[in-house]
Motif scaffolding. Structure first.
Motif, PDB file in Angstrom:
ATOM      1  N   SER A   1      -0.581   4.160   6.076  1.00 23.57           N
ATOM      2  CA  SER A   1      -1.023   5.437   5.252  1.00 23.57           C
ATOM      3  C   SER A   1      -0.505   5.336   3.725  1.00 23.57           C
ATOM      4  O   SER A   1       0.244   4.461   2.850  1.00 23.57           O
ATOM      5  CB  SER A   1       0.196   6.593   4.887  1.00 23.57           C
ATOM      6  N   THR A   2      -1.132   6.630   2.697  1.00 29.86           N
ATOM      7  CA  THR A   2      -0.853   5.556   1.575  1.00 29.86           C
ATOM      8  C   THR A   2      -0.327   7.109   1.182  1.00 29.86           C
ATOM      9  O   THR A   2       0.058   7.406  -0.466  1.00 29.86           O
ATOM     10  CB  THR A   2      -2.050   5.717  -0.208  1.00 29.86           C
TER      11      THR A   2
ATOM     12  N   LYS B   1      -6.763   0.859  -2.057  1.00 27.41           N
ATOM     13  CA  LYS B   1      -5.264   2.505  -1.600  1.00 27.41           C
ATOM     14  C   LYS B   1      -6.295   2.948  -1.675  1.00 27.41           C
ATOM     15  O   LYS B   1      -6.405   4.147  -0.380  1.00 27.41           O
ATOM     16  CB  LYS B   1      -4.938   2.099  -2.398  1.00 27.41           C
TER      17      LYS B   1
ATOM     18  N   ASP C   1      -7.327   6.646   1.006  1.00 33.25           N
ATOM     19  CA  ASP C   1      -6.930   7.939   0.706  1.00 33.25           C
ATOM     20  C   ASP C   1      -8.601   8.034   0.344  1.00 33.25           C
ATOM     21  O   ASP C   1      -8.082   9.299   1.886  1.00 33.25           O
ATOM     22  CB  ASP C   1      -6.804   8.214  -1.205  1.00 33.25           C
TER      23      ASP C   1
END
Length: 119
Positions: free
Chosen positions: A29-30, A65, A69
């Motif tokens: 997860s970001t 990233k 996302d």
């Protein structure tokens, strides 16, 4: 005949490329979220990409990233991905695209506002 063979070979080289697996993760997860106070549900498998065009050289910098996302943002209640596969895309020879692809199952947090109807 030779011109057709050369054109076919050149076309195959230009449109060819490769995808290289960069990472396999159980959870990724970001986003910031509370692991202890959440009701997590497994969502559908999704894919997110961040790519940039190539014309002799890349016209930008792809970001891993951003690819993650884009995958997480497929559902407003998602906070992460499970069974994640991150791949690097290299589909260019003079022209084409390069970037990253993130694929995984959505982790949905049913305790978030507006997400309580999920079960």
């Amino acid at each position: 005949m030779k011109k057709a063979a050369v054109a076919l070979l050149l076309g195959a080289v230009i449109t060819s490329g490769c995808t290289v697996r960069v990472a396999d993760m159980t959870v990724g997860s970001t986003k910031n979220y509370n692991l202890n106070a959440a009701k997590f549900l497994k969502g559908p498998r999704v894919t997110g990409e961040d790519t940039v065009p190539v014309v002799l050289f890349p016209l930008g910098l792809p970001n891993m990233k951003t690819a993650i996302d884009h995958a997480i943002e497929k559902d407003k209640c998602a906070v992460g991905l499970s069974d994640v596969v991150v791949s690097q895309l290299n589909h260019s020879f003079l022209v084409g695209l390069v970037g990253y692809r993130a694929e995984g199952n959505l982790i949905i947090d049913a305790s978030q506002p507006g997400c309580t109807s999920r079960s």
